[in-house]
Design a protein around this motif. Structure first.
Motif, PDB file in Angstrom:
ATOM      1  N   THR A  11      32.853 -77.510 -80.461  1.00  0.00           N
ATOM      2  CA  THR A  11      32.954 -78.940 -80.206  1.00  0.00           C
ATOM      3  C   THR A  11      34.142 -79.167 -79.280  1.00  0.00           C
ATOM      4  O   THR A  11      35.232 -78.646 -79.525  1.00  0.00           O
ATOM      5  CB  THR A  11      33.149 -79.721 -81.524  1.00  0.00           C
ATOM      6  OG1 THR A  11      31.969 -79.559 -82.329  1.00  0.00           O
ATOM      7  CG2 THR A  11      33.377 -81.201 -81.268  1.00  0.00           C
ATOM      8  N   ALA A  13      36.279 -82.201 -76.882  1.00  0.00           N
ATOM      9  CA  ALA A  13      36.474 -83.644 -76.749  1.00  0.00           C
ATOM     10  C   ALA A  13      37.595 -83.931 -75.776  1.00  0.00           C
ATOM     11  O   ALA A  13      38.595 -83.212 -75.718  1.00  0.00           O
ATOM     12  CB  ALA A  13      36.785 -84.266 -78.105  1.00  0.00           C
ATOM     13  N   GLN A  18      32.582 -86.553 -76.091  1.00  0.00           N
ATOM     14  CA  GLN A  18      32.535 -85.407 -76.985  1.00  0.00           C
ATOM     15  C   GLN A  18      31.326 -84.566 -76.587  1.00  0.00           C
ATOM     16  O   GLN A  18      30.261 -85.104 -76.295  1.00  0.00           O
ATOM     17  CB  GLN A  18      32.362 -85.828 -78.443  1.00  0.00           C
ATOM     18  CG  GLN A  18      33.532 -86.536 -79.032  1.00  0.00           C
ATOM     19  CD  GLN A  18      33.264 -86.904 -80.490  1.00  0.00           C
ATOM     20  OE1 GLN A  18      32.212 -86.607 -81.037  1.00  0.00           O
ATOM     21  NE2 GLN A  18      34.221 -87.559 -81.095  1.00  0.00           N
ATOM     22  N   VAL A  20      29.181 -81.772 -78.357  1.00  0.00           N
ATOM     23  CA  VAL A  20      29.004 -81.221 -79.696  1.00  0.00           C
ATOM     24  C   VAL A  20      27.743 -80.370 -79.746  1.00  0.00           C
ATOM     25  O   VAL A  20      26.800 -80.603 -78.984  1.00  0.00           O
ATOM     26  CB  VAL A  20      28.936 -82.337 -80.764  1.00  0.00           C
ATOM     27  CG1 VAL A  20      30.206 -83.203 -80.742  1.00  0.00           C
ATOM     28  CG2 VAL A  20      27.702 -83.204 -80.595  1.00  0.00           C
ATOM     29  N   PRO A  21      27.707 -79.365 -80.635  1.00  0.00           N
ATOM     30  CA  PRO A  21      26.487 -78.562 -80.747  1.00  0.00           C
ATOM     31  C   PRO A  21      25.263 -79.453 -81.001  1.00  0.00           C
ATOM     32  O   PRO A  21      25.297 -80.345 -81.857  1.00  0.00           O
ATOM     33  CB  PRO A  21      26.778 -77.650 -81.936  1.00  0.00           C
ATOM     34  CG  PRO A  21      28.275 -77.525 -81.943  1.00  0.00           C
ATOM     35  CD  PRO A  21      28.763 -78.896 -81.532  1.00  0.00           C
ATOM     36  N   LYS A  23      21.866 -80.701 -82.397  1.00  0.00           N
ATOM     37  CA  LYS A  23      21.228 -80.558 -83.705  1.00  0.00           C
ATOM     38  C   LYS A  23      19.970 -81.413 -83.748  1.00  0.00           C
ATOM     39  O   LYS A  23      19.854 -82.385 -82.992  1.00  0.00           O
ATOM     40  CB  LYS A  23      22.186 -81.008 -84.810  1.00  0.00           C
ATOM     41  CG  LYS A  23      23.434 -80.176 -84.914  1.00  0.00           C
ATOM     42  CD  LYS A  23      24.338 -80.682 -86.016  1.00  0.00           C
ATOM     43  CE  LYS A  23      25.587 -79.790 -86.082  1.00  0.00           C
ATOM     44  NZ  LYS A  23      26.566 -80.325 -87.012  1.00  0.00           N
ATOM     45  N   HIS A  26      20.053 -85.203 -83.537  1.00  0.00           N
ATOM     46  CA  HIS A  26      20.344 -85.883 -82.277  1.00  0.00           C
ATOM     47  C   HIS A  26      19.074 -86.406 -81.592  1.00  0.00           C
ATOM     48  O   HIS A  26      19.166 -87.090 -80.573  1.00  0.00           O
ATOM     49  CB  HIS A  26      21.089 -84.948 -81.315  1.00  0.00           C
ATOM     50  CG  HIS A  26      22.490 -84.663 -81.730  1.00  0.00           C
ATOM     51  ND1 HIS A  26      22.942 -83.367 -81.953  1.00  0.00           N
ATOM     52  CD2 HIS A  26      23.539 -85.481 -81.972  1.00  0.00           C
ATOM     53  CE1 HIS A  26      24.214 -83.423 -82.308  1.00  0.00           C
ATOM     54  NE2 HIS A  26      24.598 -84.687 -82.335  1.00  0.00           N
ATOM     55  N   PHE A  69      24.193 -78.559 -76.118  1.00  0.00           N
ATOM     56  CA  PHE A  69      25.091 -79.592 -76.623  1.00  0.00           C
ATOM     57  C   PHE A  69      24.475 -80.972 -76.465  1.00  0.00           C
ATOM     58  O   PHE A  69      23.741 -81.227 -75.514  1.00  0.00           O
ATOM     59  CB  PHE A  69      26.405 -79.596 -75.828  1.00  0.00           C
ATOM     60  CG  PHE A  69      27.158 -78.316 -75.865  1.00  0.00           C
ATOM     61  CD1 PHE A  69      28.025 -78.026 -76.912  1.00  0.00           C
ATOM     62  CD2 PHE A  69      27.018 -77.392 -74.847  1.00  0.00           C
ATOM     63  CE1 PHE A  69      28.734 -76.831 -76.933  1.00  0.00           C
ATOM     64  CE2 PHE A  69      27.722 -76.199 -74.855  1.00  0.00           C
ATOM     65  CZ  PHE A  69      28.581 -75.914 -75.909  1.00  0.00           C
ATOM     66  N   CYS A 115      32.606 -83.952 -68.982  1.00  0.00           N
ATOM     67  CA  CYS A 115      31.881 -82.860 -69.652  1.00  0.00           C
ATOM     68  C   CYS A 115      32.078 -81.544 -68.935  1.00  0.00           C
ATOM     69  O   CYS A 115      32.318 -80.504 -69.573  1.00  0.00           O
ATOM     70  CB  CYS A 115      30.394 -83.181 -69.745  1.00  0.00           C
ATOM     71  SG  CYS A 115      30.016 -84.478 -70.910  1.00  0.00           S
TER      72      CYS A 115
END
Length: 179
Positions: A11, A13, A18, A20-21, A23, A26, A69, A115
């Motif tokens: 993760t 930020a 952010q 984030v992995p 999932k 999402h 991500f 990013c």
């Protein structure tokens, strides 16, 4: 060590975002981000069509040389899009950044630069990669300009390289940045 565990998941930020992995939970956020501009209609992107988000996530998570991500707004937590490390080659300390897309309302804002800086810093300073690469459709001029603004070098073009979602064949433009 797997190719995925070499570079992530992690993760990250900063700068209002952010990374984030990705999932399965999402999926609704990805659907909303893709709907912001009906991005699945673009033939030069890999954005999931409505209802395809679970399959998109499953493919991203089960591809051996990809770490995917979700990109979130750093304040609200809203899903803005997605990006990945891919074509991970630990033996030569190389990764690529791609499968990147954002809702229309955050395109050409700080989001992409933030990013990329987070992913580049992690790859170069934490993991110790020697090179980060990018590929883009030869007709995706906005993506090419964004990669060039980061300081990446144009490496060439592979002609007649890959199918687009509409069945046409694209040329692929390659870029890289050395540590």
């Amino acid at each position: 060590m797997s190719r995925q565990s070499w570079i992530g998941p992690v993760t990250l930020a900063g700068w209002g975002v952010q990374v984030v992995p990705l999932k399965p939970e999402h999926a609704p956020g990805l659907a909303a981000a893709a709907a912001d501009g009906e991005l699945w209609r673009l033939r030069i992107t890999s954005v999931p069509a409505p209802g395809d988000e679970p399959a998109y996530i499953q493919t991203a998570l089960t591809t051996d040389d990809r770490v995917a991500f979700a990109v979130l707004d750093g304040v609200t937590g809203l899903v803005l899009g997605s990006t990945s490390y891919h074509d991970i080659v630990p033996a030569v300390k190389r990764v690529e950044i791609g499968y990147t897309w954002y809702g229309r309302s955050v395109q050409r804002t700080h989001v992409n630069t933030a990013c990329k800086l987070l992913l580049l810093t992690h790859a170069f300073d934490v993991v110790g990669v020697d090179v980060v690469g990018w590929r883009t459709d030869n007709e995706n001029y906005a993506s090419q300009k964004a990669v060039e603004r980061l300081g990446a070098r144009w490496d060439g073009q592979v002609r007649h390289h890959q199918l687009r979602r509409d069945g046409s064949v694209r040329d692929t433009v390659l870029y890289s940045m050395l540590a």
